[in-house]
Design a protein around this motif. Structure first.
Motif, short mmCIF file in Angstrom:
data_model
loop_
_atom_site.label_atom_id
_atom_site.label_comp_id
_atom_site.label_asym_id
_atom_site.label_seq_id
_atom_site.Cartn_x
_atom_site.Cartn_y
_atom_site.Cartn_z
N THR A 3 0.86 -1.19 0.00
CA THR A 3 0.00 0.00 0.00
C THR A 3 0.89 1.23 0.00
OG1 THR A 3 -0.07 -0.02 2.41
CG2 THR A 3 -1.86 -1.16 1.27
N ALA A 4 0.44 2.26 -0.70
CA ALA A 4 1.25 3.48 -0.80
C ALA A 4 1.39 4.15 0.56
CB ALA A 4 0.63 4.43 -1.80
N VAL A 5 0.30 4.30 1.29
CA VAL A 5 0.32 4.91 2.61
C VAL A 5 -0.34 3.93 3.57
CG1 VAL A 5 -0.48 6.86 3.99
CG2 VAL A 5 0.18 7.22 1.62
N PRO A 6 0.33 3.58 4.64
CA PRO A 6 -0.29 2.65 5.59
C PRO A 6 -1.57 3.25 6.18
CG PRO A 6 2.03 2.96 6.08
CD PRO A 6 1.68 3.94 5.03
N GLU A 7 -2.55 2.39 6.44
CA GLU A 7 -3.80 2.86 7.00
C GLU A 7 -3.58 3.30 8.44
OE1 GLU A 7 -6.81 -0.08 6.53
OE2 GLU A 7 -6.30 -0.44 4.45
N THR A 8 -4.03 4.51 8.76
CA THR A 8 -3.90 5.05 10.10
C THR A 8 -5.21 5.68 10.52
OG1 THR A 8 -3.12 7.16 9.23
CG2 THR A 8 -1.44 5.55 9.82
N SER A 9 -5.30 6.01 11.79
CA SER A 9 -6.49 6.66 12.31
C SER A 9 -6.05 7.89 13.10
CB SER A 9 -7.27 5.70 13.21
OG SER A 9 -8.29 6.40 13.87
N ALA A 10 -6.41 9.07 12.62
CA ALA A 10 -6.05 10.30 13.33
C ALA A 10 -6.77 10.36 14.67
CB ALA A 10 -6.41 11.50 12.46
N GLU A 11 -7.95 9.81 14.74
CA GLU A 11 -8.70 9.79 16.00
C GLU A 11 -7.93 9.03 17.08
OE1 GLU A 11 -12.14 10.32 18.45
OE2 GLU A 11 -12.10 10.89 16.35
N HIS A 12 -7.45 7.84 16.74
CA HIS A 12 -6.70 7.04 17.71
C HIS A 12 -5.38 7.71 18.08
CE1 HIS A 12 -8.95 3.15 16.43
NE2 HIS A 12 -9.64 3.86 17.31
N ALA A 13 -4.72 8.31 17.13
CA ALA A 13 -3.46 8.99 17.40
C ALA A 13 -3.69 10.18 18.34
CB ALA A 13 -2.81 9.46 16.11
N GLY A 14 -4.76 10.92 18.10
CA GLY A 14 -5.08 12.06 18.97
C GLY A 14 -5.40 11.62 20.39
N GLN A 15 -6.13 10.51 20.52
CA GLN A 15 -6.44 9.98 21.84
C GLN A 15 -5.17 9.53 22.57
OE1 GLN A 15 -9.23 6.87 21.05
NE2 GLN A 15 -10.93 8.28 20.65
N ALA A 16 -4.26 8.94 21.85
CA ALA A 16 -3.00 8.49 22.45
C ALA A 16 -2.18 9.68 22.93
CB ALA A 16 -2.21 7.66 21.45
N VAL A 17 -2.12 10.73 22.14
CA VAL A 17 -1.38 11.93 22.54
C VAL A 17 -2.02 12.56 23.78
CG1 VAL A 17 -0.78 14.27 21.83
CG2 VAL A 17 -0.44 12.39 20.25
N GLU A 18 -3.32 12.61 23.81
CA GLU A 18 -4.02 13.18 24.96
C GLU A 18 -3.76 12.35 26.22
OE1 GLU A 18 -5.80 15.98 27.01
OE2 GLU A 18 -5.40 16.12 24.87
N ARG A 19 -3.76 11.02 26.11
CA ARG A 19 -3.45 10.17 27.26
C ARG A 19 -2.02 10.40 27.73
NH1 ARG A 19 -6.34 6.28 24.20
NH2 ARG A 19 -4.36 5.40 23.48
N TYR A 20 -1.10 10.61 26.79
CA TYR A 20 0.30 10.86 27.14
C TYR A 20 0.43 12.18 27.89
CZ TYR A 20 5.31 11.58 26.60
OH TYR A 20 6.63 11.81 26.84
#
Length: 101
Positions: free
Chosen positions: A56-73
């Protein structure tokens, strides 16, 4: 032995040994371009491919999950990873020497 027998034996030995060599085989193993090949192979195994090919050209990601992880950090509420055992070996605290007390 006389000189003629010695020279005949040396000539016969030289002819016998020269039969083992072919014109395209160097007298040492591998040739001049093979010297240090193990070192080059080890070095090249550590080099990253500058143009990798992915499915795949760009791996599938989720901005929602990344944002939640940053907020937990940021709020120090990081999810604790589950403990994973890598072996079932038992540890002992002995020296292994069978001495007397």
């Amino acid at each position: 032995m006389n000189i003629e027998k010695t020279s005949a034996l040396v000539l016969a030995a030289a002819l016998a040994l020269s039969a083992c060599a072919t014109p395209d085989t160097p007298p040492y193993m591998g040739g001049p371009d093979n010297f240090g090949e193990a070192n080059r192979q080890t070095m090249m195994a550590q080099v990253i491919d500058p143009a990798p090919q992915y499915d795949t050209a760009v791996p599938e990601t989720s901005a929602e999950h990344a944002g939640q992880a940053v907020e937990r950090y940021r709020t120090d509420k990081v999810k604790k990873p589950e403990r994973v055992k890598t072996s079932n070996a038992l540890s002992s605290s002995g020296s292994g020497g069978g001495g007397s007390e």
